[in-house]
Design a protein around this motif. Structure first.
Motif, PDB file in Angstrom:
ATOM      1  N   SER A   1       0.845  -1.194   0.000  1.00  0.00           N
ATOM      2  CA  SER A   1       0.000   0.000   0.000  1.00  0.00           C
ATOM      3  C   SER A   1       0.878   1.241   0.000  1.00  0.00           C
ATOM      4  CB  SER A   1      -0.905   0.020   1.230  1.00  0.00           C
ATOM      5  OG  SER A   1      -1.645   1.227   1.286  1.00  0.00           O
ATOM      6  N   GLY A   2       0.454   2.235  -0.760  1.00  0.00           N
ATOM      7  CA  GLY A   2       1.169   3.500  -0.804  1.00  0.00           C
ATOM      8  C   GLY A   2       0.481   4.602  -0.022  1.00  0.00           C
ATOM      9  N   ILE A   3      -0.510   4.250   0.802  1.00  0.00           N
ATOM     10  CA  ILE A   3      -1.214   5.265   1.592  1.00  0.00           C
ATOM     11  C   ILE A   3      -0.347   5.689   2.770  1.00  0.00           C
ATOM     12  CG2 ILE A   3      -3.263   5.797   2.950  1.00  0.00           C
ATOM     13  CD1 ILE A   3      -4.795   3.732   1.309  1.00  0.00           C
ATOM     14  N   ASN A   4      -0.094   6.974   2.881  1.00  0.00           N
ATOM     15  CA  ASN A   4       0.753   7.488   3.954  1.00  0.00           C
ATOM     16  C   ASN A   4       0.122   7.286   5.322  1.00  0.00           C
ATOM     17  OD1 ASN A   4       2.404   8.371   1.906  1.00  0.00           O
ATOM     18  ND2 ASN A   4       1.955  10.548   2.194  1.00  0.00           N
ATOM     19  N   ALA A   5       0.969   7.193   6.333  1.00  0.00           N
ATOM     20  CA  ALA A   5       0.512   7.111   7.724  1.00  0.00           C
ATOM     21  C   ALA A   5       0.402   8.524   8.284  1.00  0.00           C
ATOM     22  CB  ALA A   5       1.503   6.295   8.552  1.00  0.00           C
ATOM     23  N   LYS A   6      -0.786   8.891   8.711  1.00  0.00           N
ATOM     24  CA  LYS A   6      -0.998  10.214   9.313  1.00  0.00           C
ATOM     25  C   LYS A   6      -0.580  10.163  10.776  1.00  0.00           C
ATOM     26  CE  LYS A   6      -2.616  12.352   5.715  1.00  0.00           C
ATOM     27  NZ  LYS A   6      -4.039  12.589   5.471  1.00  0.00           N
ATOM     28  N   VAL A   7       0.465  10.873  11.119  1.00  0.00           N
ATOM     29  CA  VAL A   7       0.960  10.890  12.493  1.00  0.00           C
ATOM     30  C   VAL A   7       0.266  11.990  13.295  1.00  0.00           C
ATOM     31  CG1 VAL A   7       3.014  11.078  13.949  1.00  0.00           C
ATOM     32  CG2 VAL A   7       3.173   9.972  11.704  1.00  0.00           C
ATOM     33  N   ILE A   8       0.150  13.167  12.708  1.00  0.00           N
ATOM     34  CA  ILE A   8      -0.606  14.264  13.322  1.00  0.00           C
ATOM     35  C   ILE A   8      -1.432  14.927  12.225  1.00  0.00           C
ATOM     36  CG2 ILE A   8      -0.530  16.443  14.601  1.00  0.00           C
ATOM     37  CD1 ILE A   8       2.183  15.723  15.662  1.00  0.00           C
ATOM     38  N   ARG A   9      -2.705  15.114  12.495  1.00  0.00           N
ATOM     39  CA  ARG A   9      -3.524  15.919  11.591  1.00  0.00           C
ATOM     40  C   ARG A   9      -4.222  17.001  12.411  1.00  0.00           C
ATOM     41  NH1 ARG A   9      -8.781  13.701  11.459  1.00  0.00           N
ATOM     42  NH2 ARG A   9      -8.919  11.606  12.360  1.00  0.00           N
ATOM     43  N   TYR A  10      -4.805  17.962  11.739  1.00  0.00           N
ATOM     44  CA  TYR A  10      -5.255  19.168  12.430  1.00  0.00           C
ATOM     45  C   TYR A  10      -6.422  18.891  13.380  1.00  0.00           C
ATOM     46  CZ  TYR A  10      -5.815  24.142  13.249  1.00  0.00           C
ATOM     47  OH  TYR A  10      -5.880  25.385  13.845  1.00  0.00           O
ATOM     48  N   ALA A  11      -7.238  17.890  13.110  1.00  0.00           N
ATOM     49  CA  ALA A  11      -8.307  17.546  14.055  1.00  0.00           C
ATOM     50  C   ALA A  11      -7.715  17.156  15.403  1.00  0.00           C
ATOM     51  CB  ALA A  11      -9.160  16.409  13.500  1.00  0.00           C
ATOM     52  N   ASP A  12      -6.618  16.419  15.380  1.00  0.00           N
ATOM     53  CA  ASP A  12      -5.899  16.056  16.601  1.00  0.00           C
ATOM     54  C   ASP A  12      -5.430  17.322  17.316  1.00  0.00           C
ATOM     55  OD1 ASP A  12      -4.373  14.834  18.571  1.00  0.00           O
ATOM     56  OD2 ASP A  12      -3.005  13.838  17.199  1.00  0.00           O
ATOM     57  N   VAL A  13      -4.887  18.268  16.557  1.00  0.00           N
ATOM     58  CA  VAL A  13      -4.408  19.529  17.138  1.00  0.00           C
ATOM     59  C   VAL A  13      -5.558  20.281  17.807  1.00  0.00           C
ATOM     60  CG1 VAL A  13      -3.402  21.796  16.613  1.00  0.00           C
ATOM     61  CG2 VAL A  13      -2.461  19.720  15.546  1.00  0.00           C
ATOM     62  N   LEU A  14      -6.707  20.365  17.150  1.00  0.00           N
ATOM     63  CA  LEU A  14      -7.845  21.081  17.730  1.00  0.00           C
ATOM     64  C   LEU A  14      -8.275  20.450  19.053  1.00  0.00           C
ATOM     65  CD1 LEU A  14     -10.017  21.742  14.538  1.00  0.00           C
ATOM     66  CD2 LEU A  14      -8.696  23.428  15.833  1.00  0.00           C
ATOM     67  N   LEU A  15      -8.276  19.130  19.101  1.00  0.00           N
ATOM     68  CA  LEU A  15      -8.667  18.456  20.333  1.00  0.00           C
ATOM     69  C   LEU A  15      -7.608  18.610  21.418  1.00  0.00           C
ATOM     70  CD1 LEU A  15     -10.318  15.238  18.848  1.00  0.00           C
ATOM     71  CD2 LEU A  15     -11.456  17.277  19.768  1.00  0.00           C
ATOM     72  N   MET A  16      -6.348  18.634  21.036  1.00  0.00           N
ATOM     73  CA  MET A  16      -5.302  18.905  22.021  1.00  0.00           C
ATOM     74  C   MET A  16      -5.406  20.338  22.539  1.00  0.00           C
ATOM     75  SD  MET A  16      -1.880  16.796  20.810  1.00  0.00           S
ATOM     76  CE  MET A  16      -1.777  17.382  19.111  1.00  0.00           C
ATOM     77  N   MET A  17      -5.721  21.272  21.647  1.00  0.00           N
ATOM     78  CA  MET A  17      -5.922  22.658  22.077  1.00  0.00           C
ATOM     79  C   MET A  17      -7.090  22.757  23.052  1.00  0.00           C
ATOM     80  SD  MET A  17      -5.318  24.739  18.491  1.00  0.00           S
ATOM     81  CE  MET A  17      -5.618  26.354  19.235  1.00  0.00           C
ATOM     82  N   ALA A  18      -8.164  22.027  22.764  1.00  0.00           N
ATOM     83  CA  ALA A  18      -9.321  22.028  23.665  1.00  0.00           C
ATOM     84  C   ALA A  18      -8.927  21.506  25.036  1.00  0.00           C
ATOM     85  CB  ALA A  18     -10.439  21.179  23.066  1.00  0.00           C
ATOM     86  N   GLU A  19      -8.123  20.461  25.063  1.00  0.00           N
ATOM     87  CA  GLU A  19      -7.679  19.902  26.335  1.00  0.00           C
ATOM     88  C   GLU A  19      -6.813  20.897  27.101  1.00  0.00           C
ATOM     89  OE1 GLU A  19      -5.368  15.920  28.027  1.00  0.00           O
ATOM     90  OE2 GLU A  19      -6.019  16.010  25.930  1.00  0.00           O
ATOM     91  N   CYS A  20      -5.915  21.564  26.409  1.00  0.00           N
ATOM     92  CA  CYS A  20      -5.060  22.570  27.059  1.00  0.00           C
ATOM     93  C   CYS A  20      -5.905  23.715  27.615  1.00  0.00           C
ATOM     94  CB  CYS A  20      -4.045  23.116  26.065  1.00  0.00           C
ATOM     95  SG  CYS A  20      -2.767  21.938  25.585  1.00  0.00           S
ATOM     96  N   GLU A  21      -6.869  24.183  26.835  1.00  0.00           N
ATOM     97  CA  GLU A  21      -7.721  25.287  27.275  1.00  0.00           C
ATOM     98  C   GLU A  21      -8.541  24.877  28.494  1.00  0.00           C
ATOM     99  OE1 GLU A  21      -9.183  28.946  27.638  1.00  0.00           O
ATOM    100  OE2 GLU A  21      -7.735  28.413  26.057  1.00  0.00           O
ATOM    101  N   ASN A  22      -9.025  23.659  28.492  1.00  0.00           N
ATOM    102  CA  ASN A  22      -9.842  23.176  29.598  1.00  0.00           C
ATOM    103  C   ASN A  22      -9.027  22.987  30.875  1.00  0.00           C
ATOM    104  OD1 ASN A  22     -12.483  22.153  30.491  1.00  0.00           O
ATOM    105  ND2 ASN A  22     -11.434  20.186  30.710  1.00  0.00           N
TER     106      ASN A  22
END
Length: 497
Positions: A368-389
């Motif tokens: 398979s040539g499909i790349n492995a997503k290590v970090i995507r922006y949805a992850d970042v938004l949820l991490m930001m939510a956790e930091c804000e909380n």
């Protein structure tokens, strides 16, 4: 589409830079690589930097085992008829210090570190290359890539093993390093990522597949989050520019839509670069091994080695469209709409849809040539939510707004069956919402187990799976390391092992 077709085409000689000692780098044979004779121009420095990327592709990491190890330990996956015993040990926590995949994971990461250190530790030689052959700005970018990659490998190690040997690029020191405290490793990771955040290029100015500024900022923010340094994490996340959510969730996991607006950092695979060495690169990261086995391994009508677990499937709310983007069910079409899945195609009533090639072909074909997503922006938004909380004086309403951006893409609406969250939720309710949202948004993306550990929820959630409190929070240091490194002994072994 793939944009950077030469990312993993390395000079043959660079492949010698694996886990070699200082002496290996100073052989008098003129056909061998030495820093003094090798680093003479931009192409050679870039080839050395490129080599440091390759270990992420190996079978021990994203080529194959990263998926099984993490998806199984998190219980996002379950056996689907074709799971081999050496993969199932991670599902039932029956691995030990002699498990070859744990040893290979360790080895592949340290080989990647050594390749990065070959660049970082020879900065004085690279700095001496004339500006006419390699600009100072490009030198800084190459150092930043090497330091980003070193941080990546150390991060993979420290989250699985805790205290580990620390190799910082000083080739005057012996190869067999003693165990260093986790705090020292995290300190180096942060220093490397701060340097990378400053000196890497913006995503729009860098070739797809190479580390860029946004990836370093996101990665640094993630490290700060894990360290509970919430304010610093937010500062790093908020520096990211030019990212957003893909309108279609599934586009994150298709080959033709890689490196899109949501992509922050992904491990590159490209079948056109060659795959003849794919079975020969458990740890070395050399040769033509530009394919991942994930799709074939997880393919419901192929090897059928994994299926989404009952717990994962039952975690999706009614109306959440991510369920049908994460899983295939009977009645779903595939093969460009020319075929339909039957109940008999599934061992447990469904199969993985993420990272599968069935959308465009009738079968997986091992590579398979499909790349492995290590970090995507949805992850970042949820991490930001956790930091804000979690930060002192944080706004729960702001955190909810970040979560709702992710939920809205999944089909949530105000007052709907699958609703947007209320901005009046308490801090505890917001945290529970984050725990849920990360589980369903990032299913099968190798983040859940680490989340459970850092939230101190593994003991509860993994009860009855074989997980042992006080032991399975960390992997054992491989027996091979203890037997071969004179500075690491059985007294350094992790608790319970």
């Amino acid at each position: 589409m793939k944009k950077y077709k030469i990312l993993f085409l390395f000079l043959t000689g660079v492949f010698a830079i694996n886990s070699c000692s200082t002496n290996d780098l100073e052989l008098s044979d003129p056909t061998q690589i030495t820093p003094e004779t090798y680093f003479a121009n931009e192409a050679q420095v870039q080839a050395a930097v490129n080599a440091a990327y390759a270990n992420l592709q190996t079978i021990a990491l994203y080529g194959r085992m990263m998926w099984f190890m993490n998806d199984n330990m998190s219980q996002e996956a379950m056996e689907a008829g074709g799971m081999e015993p050496n993969k199932a040990v991670f599902l039932y926590f029956t691995f030990n210090s002699t498990t070859n995949w744990i040893s290979d994971y360790w080895d592949s990461c340290y080989r990647g570190i050594n390749k990065a250190n070959f660049v970082i530790g020879n900065a004085s030689i690279i700095d001496a290359i004339p500006e006419s052959k390699l600009s100072n700005a490009t030198k800084l970018k190459f150092y930043a890539e090497a330091r980003f990659l070193r941080a990546q490998y150390y991060w993979l190690l420290v989250n699985k093993f805790g205290d580990i040997p620390l190799r910082n690029g000083d080739f005057t020191q012996p190869e067999g390093k003693p165990i260093s405290p986790k705090a020292d490793v995290i300190k180096l990771i942060i220093e490397d990522l701060e340097y990378a955040s400053t000196n890497l290029l913006e995503k729009g100015n860098e070739d797809a597949g190479r580390a860029n500024k946004g990836a370093a900022q996101a990665f640094l923010g993630k490290v700060f989050l894990y360290e509970k340094r919430y304010e610093e994490a937010l500062v790093s996340f908020e520096k990211m520019k030019g990212y957003d959510l893909e309108p279609n969730y599934l586009d994150n996991f298709l080959e033709e839509t890689e490196h899109g607006i949501e992509s922050v950092w992904e491990v590159q695979y490209d079948l056109t670069l060659g795959t003849s060495a794919k079975w020969n690169s458990n740890v070395q990261g050399q040769g033509q091994n530009h394919a991942t086995f994930r799709s074939q391994d997880y393919g419901c009508i192929d090897w059928s080695g994994s299926a989404p677990s009952d717990d994962l499937v039952n975690s999706f709310e009614v109306g959440d469209n991510r369920l049908n983007y994460t899983c295939y069910f009977a009645g779903d079409t595939y093969n460009n709409g020319n075929s339909t899945f039957e109940a008999s195609n599934f061992f447990v009533g469904r199969g993985w849809r993420k990272y599968q090639n069935y959308y465009k072909q009738p079968n997986e074909v091992q590579e398979s040539g499909i790349n492995a997503k290590v970090i995507r922006y949805a992850d970042v938004l949820l991490m930001m939510a956790e930091c804000e909380n979690e930060r002192p004086g944080g706004s729960q309403a702001t955190a909810v707004g970040l979560i709702n951006r992710v939920r809205a893409r999944a089909g949530a609406t105000e007052g709907g069956v699958f609703p947007l969250l209320s901005t009046t939720l308490s801090k505890e309710q917001v945290f529970e919402a984050i725990v849920h949202e990360r589980k369903v948004e990032l299913a099968g993306e190798q983040v859940r187990f680490d989340d459970l550990i850092r939230w101190d929820r593994a003991a509860t959630f993994l009860a009855g799976t074989g997980f042992q409190v006080g032991k399975n929070e960390l992997w054992p240091i491989p027996t091979a390391e203890i037997s071969s490194n004179p500075n690491v002994t059985s007294a350094d072994q992790n608790p319970g092992w």
